[in-house]
Design an enzyme around this catalytic site. Structure first.
Site, PDB file in Angstrom:
ATOM      1  N   GLU A  43      33.145  -2.896  28.400  1.00 39.02           N
ATOM      2  CA  GLU A  43      34.599  -2.678  28.448  1.00 39.02           C
ATOM      3  C   GLU A  43      34.946  -1.197  28.453  1.00 39.02           C
ATOM      4  O   GLU A  43      34.426  -0.410  27.661  1.00 39.02           O
ATOM      5  CB  GLU A  43      35.301  -3.334  27.257  1.00 39.02           C
ATOM      6  CG  GLU A  43      36.799  -3.111  27.289  1.00 39.02           C
ATOM      7  CD  GLU A  43      37.550  -3.588  26.061  1.00 39.02           C
ATOM      8  OE1 GLU A  43      38.788  -3.438  26.048  1.00 39.02           O
ATOM      9  OE2 GLU A  43      36.903  -4.093  25.122  1.00 39.02           O
ATOM     10  N   ASP A 104      32.841   8.018  13.206  1.00 37.69           N
ATOM     11  CA  ASP A 104      34.019   8.841  13.480  1.00 37.69           C
ATOM     12  C   ASP A 104      34.325   9.651  12.223  1.00 37.69           C
ATOM     13  O   ASP A 104      34.580   9.087  11.157  1.00 37.69           O
ATOM     14  CB  ASP A 104      35.203   7.923  13.843  1.00 37.69           C
ATOM     15  CG  ASP A 104      36.462   8.691  14.188  1.00 37.69           C
ATOM     16  OD1 ASP A 104      36.399   9.933  14.268  1.00 37.69           O
ATOM     17  OD2 ASP A 104      37.522   8.057  14.370  1.00 37.69           O
ATOM     18  N   ASP A 106      36.791  12.650  10.877  1.00 35.38           N
ATOM     19  CA  ASP A 106      38.044  13.322  11.232  1.00 35.38           C
ATOM     20  C   ASP A 106      38.457  14.253  10.094  1.00 35.38           C
ATOM     21  O   ASP A 106      38.442  13.869   8.922  1.00 35.38           O
ATOM     22  CB  ASP A 106      39.132  12.275  11.469  1.00 35.38           C
ATOM     23  CG  ASP A 106      40.337  12.827  12.208  1.00 35.38           C
ATOM     24  OD1 ASP A 106      40.809  13.915  11.823  1.00 35.38           O
ATOM     25  OD2 ASP A 106      40.802  12.189  13.155  1.00 35.38           O
TER      26      ASP A 106
END
Length: 398
Positions: A43, A104, A106
């Protein structure tokens, strides 16, 4: 173009995708990560101008990718999981078969400790938190889990993404991903909890000692940059991490009389702690790793564990453009994070403007980033070829 104008992004992106986006190596990377399923089962998601969001897109080869990029001109390109059928059918009950193990990190998650910037702002001072995160996580993934195909990518604004493409990582189920994420997480608790690191009193695990060795390399510099304890509010936050009231009172009285230097205050805290431990055996055993816990709370990587645990979370593609900054999500080597200059990260407008003062430097840095990406993909392809050969040999034995 001396300054980035987001309104010009739609004009610049078709040129960027044609000339500079590494389409071939990108498709090869996705293909290896999709195997044994075809690339078309992967995807992709596009965010177009005006925040038009398209999910369940797919490509079969580089030519289809090029056509799709030129036709849709996405302002943001995200990558999803691999299904047992084409993604366009996936919304109707199809099954996720694999997905890179992703992390991830951040800088907004460091807002409770960093003092130089807040929210979306980033500078070279707080980038040191990312340097520590890259070094700690990369070594842990290699030494503790045996993963080798690891790609590190600048998010384009305020953090980093890590993609682990080893077959064993891609095929981990959700509990397995959660176990890896939990193993790497040492900071626990919500906004209302002051002390978020508890190491206990047993001997520290090798991975924690290794992480502390990384933190210690940068700790004095970060103390000087951030001055965590230089003002009354920062000192109050430090004292809140001390669970023993008598010791807390002793530390508070000493540090309040000192100059504002965080380096000197932390050095004094360490000396008082060591002296107190020598005089009080029960305290020493109960709060054996208090200094280490404080270092970890201020400097250890802060992972978004939901991104790692889930299959359905899409993550920004390497070499996509961050629409807010115009910066390229460049690949980099984790041991080179400390040498990265945020002002020298390529931007779409300097790459496309031959007259820009930074053009030559940004072009060179873009080539370096593509080379780093290629090295990861070539290694992954070699590993995948060996794995398939081994599987074929095993099947022939029967």
């Amino acid at each position: 173009m001396a300054q980035y104008d987001q309104n010009l992004l739609s004009d610049m992106l078709p040129i960027y995708y044609t000339r500079l986006f590494p389409q071939n190596i990108f498709c090869r990377w996705l293909g290896c990560g999709s195997h044994p399923q075809p690339l078309a089962h992967r995807e992709l998601s596009f965010t177009l101008a005006d925040d038009v969001y398209l999910r369940y897109l797919s490509i079969s080869n580089q030519k289809e990718l090029q056509t799709l990029l030129q036709k849709k001109c996405p302002h943001k390109l995200d990558i999803g999981a691999v299904y047992n059928t084409r993604p366009s059918i996936a919304r109707h009950g199809s099954v996720v078969l694999s997905r890179e193990l992703v992390f991830d990190i951040d800088l907004t998650d460091y807002d409770e400790v960093r003092t130089c910037c807040q929210e979306a702002k980033v500078c070279d001072k707080c980038w040191k938190f990312m340097v520590i995160a890259c070094e700690i996580i990369d070594v842990a993934l290699k030494d503790d889990f045996g993963f080798q195909s690891i790609l590190w990518v600048f998010s384009g604004r305020r953090g980093v993404h890590c993609w682990v493409s080893d077959y064993e990582a891609r095929t981990l189920d959700s509990p397995g991903r959660g176990a890896v994420a939990d193993y790497l997480c040492l900071i626990m608790g919500g906004d209302n909890q002051s002390k978020k690191v508890h190491l206990g009193s047993d001997n520290l695990h090798t991975s924690i000692r290794r992480a502390l060795n990384v933190i210690d390399k940068y700790f004095v510099d970060i103390l000087q940059d951030q001055e965590f304890f230089a003002n009354p509010d920062g000192l109050k936050k430090l004292l809140a991490l001390i669970p023993d009231e008598a010791f807390k009172s002793l530390v508070e009285k000493t540090l309040e009389k000192m100059p504002d230097s965080s380096v000197e205050r932390f050095k004094a805290l360490t000396n008082i702690f060591e002296s107190h431990c020598r005089e009080n055996g029960i305290f020493s055993r109960k709060f054996k790793y208090l200094i280490e816990e404080i270092k970890i709370q201020y400097c250890y990587p802060r992972l978004d564990v939901n991104v790692t645990k889930g299959f359905n979370h899409l993550l920004k593609s390497p070499f996509s453009i961050h629409p807010k900054t115009g910066k390229v999500s460049v690949a980099f080597k984790p041991n080179n994070a400390k040498n990265m200059n945020l002002d020298e990260i390529p931007t779409i407008y300097t790459l496309l403007d031959d007259s820009a003062a930074e053009n030559a430097k940004h072009q060179a840095n873009m080539r370096t980033a593509v080379k780093v990406f290629q090295e990861v993909v070539f290694s992954l392809e070699k590993t995948e070829a060996l794995r398939r050969k081994s599987e074929n040999n095993k099947s022939l034995e029967f």
